[in-house]
Each structure stands twice: as C-alpha cells, then as structure tokens.
Write a protein that holds these residues in place. Structure first.
Motif, PDB file in Angstrom:
ATOM      1  N   VAL A   1      -8.479  29.367  28.367  1.00 12.02           N
ATOM      2  CA  VAL A   1      -8.214  28.517  27.201  1.00 12.02           C
ATOM      3  C   VAL A   1      -9.156  27.315  27.177  1.00 12.02           C
ATOM      4  CG1 VAL A   1      -6.494  27.085  26.030  1.00 12.02           C
ATOM      5  CG2 VAL A   1      -5.825  29.282  27.029  1.00 12.02           C
ATOM      6  N   SER A   2      -9.412  26.716  28.326  1.00  8.35           N
ATOM      7  CA  SER A   2     -10.331  25.574  28.353  1.00  8.35           C
ATOM      8  C   SER A   2     -11.756  26.009  27.991  1.00  8.35           C
ATOM      9  CB  SER A   2     -10.306  24.901  29.729  1.00  8.35           C
ATOM     10  OG  SER A   2     -10.703  25.792  30.751  1.00  8.35           O
TER      11      SER A   2
ATOM     12  N   VAL B   1      -3.582  40.174  22.750  1.00  3.08           N
ATOM     13  CA  VAL B   1      -3.454  38.963  21.930  1.00  3.08           C
ATOM     14  C   VAL B   1      -2.582  37.935  22.637  1.00  3.08           C
ATOM     15  CG1 VAL B   1      -2.892  38.054  19.645  1.00  3.08           C
ATOM     16  CG2 VAL B   1      -3.534  40.464  19.881  1.00  3.08           C
ATOM     17  N   PHE B   2      -3.042  36.683  22.607  1.00  3.27           N
ATOM     18  CA  PHE B   2      -2.227  35.529  22.980  1.00  3.27           C
ATOM     19  C   PHE B   2      -1.740  34.861  21.695  1.00  3.27           C
ATOM     20  CE2 PHE B   2      -5.428  35.848  26.342  1.00  3.27           C
ATOM     21  CZ  PHE B   2      -4.722  35.610  27.511  1.00  3.27           C
ATOM     22  N   TYR B   3      -0.444  34.553  21.609  1.00  2.00           N
ATOM     23  CA  TYR B   3       0.075  33.667  20.571  1.00  2.00           C
ATOM     24  C   TYR B   3       0.471  32.377  21.287  1.00  2.00           C
ATOM     25  CZ  TYR B   3       0.228  37.904  17.751  1.00  2.00           C
ATOM     26  OH  TYR B   3      -0.113  39.063  17.082  1.00  2.00           O
ATOM     27  N   LEU B   4      -0.450  31.427  21.303  1.00  2.00           N
ATOM     28  CA  LEU B   4      -0.295  30.226  22.121  1.00  2.00           C
ATOM     29  C   LEU B   4       0.295  29.083  21.298  1.00  2.00           C
ATOM     30  CD1 LEU B   4      -3.724  30.362  23.980  1.00  2.00           C
ATOM     31  CD2 LEU B   4      -1.486  31.063  24.869  1.00  2.00           C
ATOM     32  N   PRO B   5       1.410  28.502  21.749  1.00  2.00           N
ATOM     33  CA  PRO B   5       2.036  27.399  21.007  1.00  2.00           C
ATOM     34  C   PRO B   5       1.077  26.222  20.820  1.00  2.00           C
ATOM     35  CG  PRO B   5       3.482  28.197  22.742  1.00  2.00           C
ATOM     36  CD  PRO B   5       2.149  28.843  22.969  1.00  2.00           C
ATOM     37  N   VAL B   6       1.204  25.562  19.696  1.00  2.00           N
ATOM     38  CA  VAL B   6       0.335  24.422  19.398  1.00  2.00           C
ATOM     39  C   VAL B   6       0.423  23.348  20.486  1.00  2.00           C
ATOM     40  CG1 VAL B   6      -0.085  22.543  17.763  1.00  2.00           C
ATOM     41  CG2 VAL B   6       0.334  24.870  16.919  1.00  2.00           C
ATOM     42  N   PRO B   7       1.616  22.951  20.964  1.00  2.00           N
ATOM     43  CA  PRO B   7       1.667  21.910  22.006  1.00  2.00           C
ATOM     44  C   PRO B   7       0.940  22.315  23.287  1.00  2.00           C
ATOM     45  CG  PRO B   7       3.815  22.182  20.986  1.00  2.00           C
ATOM     46  CD  PRO B   7       2.968  23.310  20.493  1.00  2.00           C
ATOM     47  N   PHE B   8       0.981  23.596  23.635  1.00  2.00           N
ATOM     48  CA  PHE B   8       0.295  24.055  24.846  1.00  2.00           C
ATOM     49  C   PHE B   8      -1.216  23.889  24.701  1.00  2.00           C
ATOM     50  CE2 PHE B   8      -1.932  27.470  27.104  1.00  2.00           C
ATOM     51  CZ  PHE B   8      -1.530  27.228  28.409  1.00  2.00           C
TER      52      PHE B   8
ATOM     53  N   VAL C   1     -10.289  34.433  16.406  1.00  2.00           N
ATOM     54  CA  VAL C   1      -9.197  33.455  16.484  1.00  2.00           C
ATOM     55  C   VAL C   1      -8.677  33.107  15.087  1.00  2.00           C
ATOM     56  CG1 VAL C   1      -8.577  31.122  17.223  1.00  2.00           C
ATOM     57  CG2 VAL C   1     -10.117  32.509  18.621  1.00  2.00           C
ATOM     58  N   ILE C   2      -7.360  32.998  14.979  1.00  2.00           N
ATOM     59  CA  ILE C   2      -6.702  32.580  13.737  1.00  2.00           C
ATOM     60  C   ILE C   2      -5.939  31.285  14.018  1.00  2.00           C
ATOM     61  CG2 ILE C   2      -5.067  33.199  11.926  1.00  2.00           C
ATOM     62  CD1 ILE C   2      -7.435  35.086  11.964  1.00  2.00           C
ATOM     63  N   ASN C   3      -6.149  30.278  13.191  1.00  2.00           N
ATOM     64  CA  ASN C   3      -5.450  29.005  13.368  1.00  2.00           C
ATOM     65  C   ASN C   3      -3.973  29.108  12.983  1.00  2.00           C
ATOM     66  OD1 ASN C   3      -7.633  27.093  14.137  1.00  2.00           O
ATOM     67  ND2 ASN C   3      -8.506  27.742  12.193  1.00  2.00           N
TER      68      ASN C   3
ATOM     69  N   THR D   1      -3.463  32.221  17.270  1.00  2.00           N
ATOM     70  CA  THR D   1      -3.598  33.650  17.547  1.00  2.00           C
ATOM     71  C   THR D   1      -4.973  33.880  18.157  1.00  2.00           C
ATOM     72  OG1 THR D   1      -2.174  34.195  15.668  1.00  2.00           O
ATOM     73  CG2 THR D   1      -3.562  35.960  16.533  1.00  2.00           C
ATOM     74  N   VAL D   2      -4.988  34.330  19.419  1.00  2.00           N
ATOM     75  CA  VAL D   2      -6.246  34.509  20.150  1.00  2.00           C
ATOM     76  C   VAL D   2      -6.326  35.954  20.637  1.00  2.00           C
ATOM     77  CG1 VAL D   2      -7.712  33.679  22.026  1.00  2.00           C
ATOM     78  CG2 VAL D   2      -6.132  32.092  20.882  1.00  2.00           C
ATOM     79  N   PRO D   3      -6.944  36.843  19.856  1.00  2.00           N
ATOM     80  CA  PRO D   3      -7.061  38.245  20.265  1.00  2.00           C
ATOM     81  C   PRO D   3      -8.403  38.505  20.958  1.00  2.00           C
ATOM     82  CG  PRO D   3      -6.974  37.949  17.840  1.00  2.00           C
ATOM     83  CD  PRO D   3      -7.336  36.644  18.469  1.00  2.00           C
TER      84      PRO D   3
END
Length: 275
Positions: A155-156, A90-97, A69-71, A42-44
């Motif tokens: 993200v990088s 907010v981005f909810y970014l999948p772990v594999p991504f 950020v929330i893990n 979770t990236v707000p």
C-alpha cells in the motif's frame, strides 16, 4: 488454439490484520458488473486475461499485470475484455486505513486520490499479489507479521508512486445542488416509496428534467442509484449474520430474490456466498 475460458467463481474474505477491509479472489467468464460503487478504495491486480470497465466517462481495458484502482464512491462497471474472461485479486481497503498509511508517510498528506488511467507497474503488481496471498493464508500456518508487513509495503508503494491529491472542488453549480438535494431525499428513508414526481418537486423541475439531470450527473437513474445505496447500507447487517430475507426487507427490496439479483450484479456473487 484458444485459451481455456475462466469460470464464474469468487471468494470474498476478511483478515483481522486489516479491520473492515474486504478481499476477493475471483475469476469471471460471462459475468458483467452493472454500474456500482464501493465506499472503500478498490485495488485490483489482474492476474490473467483482461477486464474492460467504464469509469469516469471512458472505457478502459486492464490486462494481466495491471492495477486498475477505483476511488471510493466512484461509479464503475466490469466485464471480460477477451474471450477467456479474467482472473484477479482485489483489495477493498477502508478509507481510514489508507489515509492512516498516507499520514504515516507524510503528516501533511491529504486523502489519497488516483487518476482514472490504469496503473501499469509490474513491481507494484508483484507486491500487491504477495500481500494478498499472505493475508489469504495468514489464518493458517503463515506468519501474520510477515503478512501485515507485506500489506504495508504494497500500500505504501502504491501511495508513494501513484497517489495524487484530490483536485479542489469548485463551488457547486445549481445543477449539482439539485442533484445533492435529490440524493438526500432518496437516502433519507430507504423504505419509504418515492415517486419521480415527488423527487422533481423537491428541486422545482419537471419529472423529465429531474430524471435526465440526475442520470446525467450520477450515471444512474434515480431508482438504480437508490438500489445501489440500499445494497451498500445492507452490508453491515449481512456481515453480522442477519438472514438474507430480513436484510432484504430492512433494505427496502421487494423480496429476497429482488435483493439477491441486484446484489449479484454489483458483487459478482449472491449475498449468502459473499457472507
């Protein structure tokens, strides 16, 4: 003169440029998120106002320009920290991504992990907002290549500046094993009724000690933890277009209103609006 207060409005959306990710553009005045978790990072970015939330045993206040950020899988809440409320993206970014970008940056990279402290990095916040807005408009006249480039850049930058390696887990103590056993029992068949006495018997404790141990270690009472798991497991069917009534029944909720009430507390919108 007091600042005008925000409304309670949220729009969840997805982009083909980030498979399986969810994004939200929202503002809240008097909505309070109950303890919940997401399977994604979770990236707000707080755009205005301020949000307070409980996370890892402490309370935090995220003001405009901050990135709290929330893990994945970690319990947290959310509510206004100022009279007007707050507005965020907010981005909810999948772990594999996220792991994939981390490996592209460094082949030896482990699963990224973020400390509990709020990230205050104005340049990062700016990059995240640019990427979020670009993805939001990429389906119209915007350039999808530019949107994807902005996302990778944001993200990088987040990973390069703020990601840590997850601390090595210590061998599980007896209590941790008991909690894991109870979680497995609750998760095995979410439609099957489970009594507290049955749950306690699986770990050889009294009902009082089993309930107290579970709540202390997870932050949720057993029934609340199971309802959150039911909501998380309901998301794929909801995305696929199943009726809310059918999703509620298949997820073990009493009825549609019961499901909707719990869903809204965790996601800030009703399930129909989320879909």
């Amino acid at each position: 003169m007091n600042a005008p207060r925000f409304s309670n409005a949220a729009r969840y959306w997805r982009s083909p440029l980030v498979p399986d990710a969810d994004m939200v553009t929202a503002e809240y005045y008097d909505h309070a998120f109950t303890p919940h978790w997401h399977d994604a990072y979770t990236v707000p970015v707080i755009e205005a106002g301020a949000e307070c939330y409980d996370y890892r045993g402490s309370r935090y206040v995220a003001e405009a320009g901050s990135v709290p950020v929330i893990n994945p899988g970690e319990l947290h809440t959310g509510a206004r920290a100022v009279d007007a409320g707050w507005r965020y993206r907010v981005f909810y970014l999948p772990v594999p991504f996220v792991e994939g970008i981390a490996r592209e940056m460094s082949p030896r990279a482990a699963s990224p992990w973020f400390a509990a402290e709020i990230i205050r990095d104005a340049d990062l916040a700016r990059r995240l907002v640019i990427a979020h807005r670009a993805l939001e408009s990429a389906g119209s006249r915007a350039d999808p290549l530019a949107a994807e480039t902005a996302l990778v850049d944001a993200v990088s930058t987040l990973l390069a500046r703020h990601a840590l390696e997850r601390p090595s887990a210590a061998p599980p103590a007896a209590d941790a094993v008991r909690v894991a056993t109870m979680k497995a029992r609750l998760a095995d068949d979410i439609l099957e009724p489970v009594t507290l006495a049955e749950l306690a018997r699986t770990v050889g404790l009294s009902t009082f000690h089993a309930a107290r141990l579970f709540t202390r270690e997870t932050g949720l009472a057993p029934h609340a933890w199971r309802n959150q798991l039911r909501i998380v497991r309901a998301l794929p069917a909801l995305r696929a277009g199943a009726s809310i009534a059918d999703v509620a029944a298949a997820s073990g909720f009493t009825d549609q209103s019961h499901f909707t009430r719990h869903f809204k507390r965790a996601f800030g919108v009703a399930p129909g609006r989320w879909r």
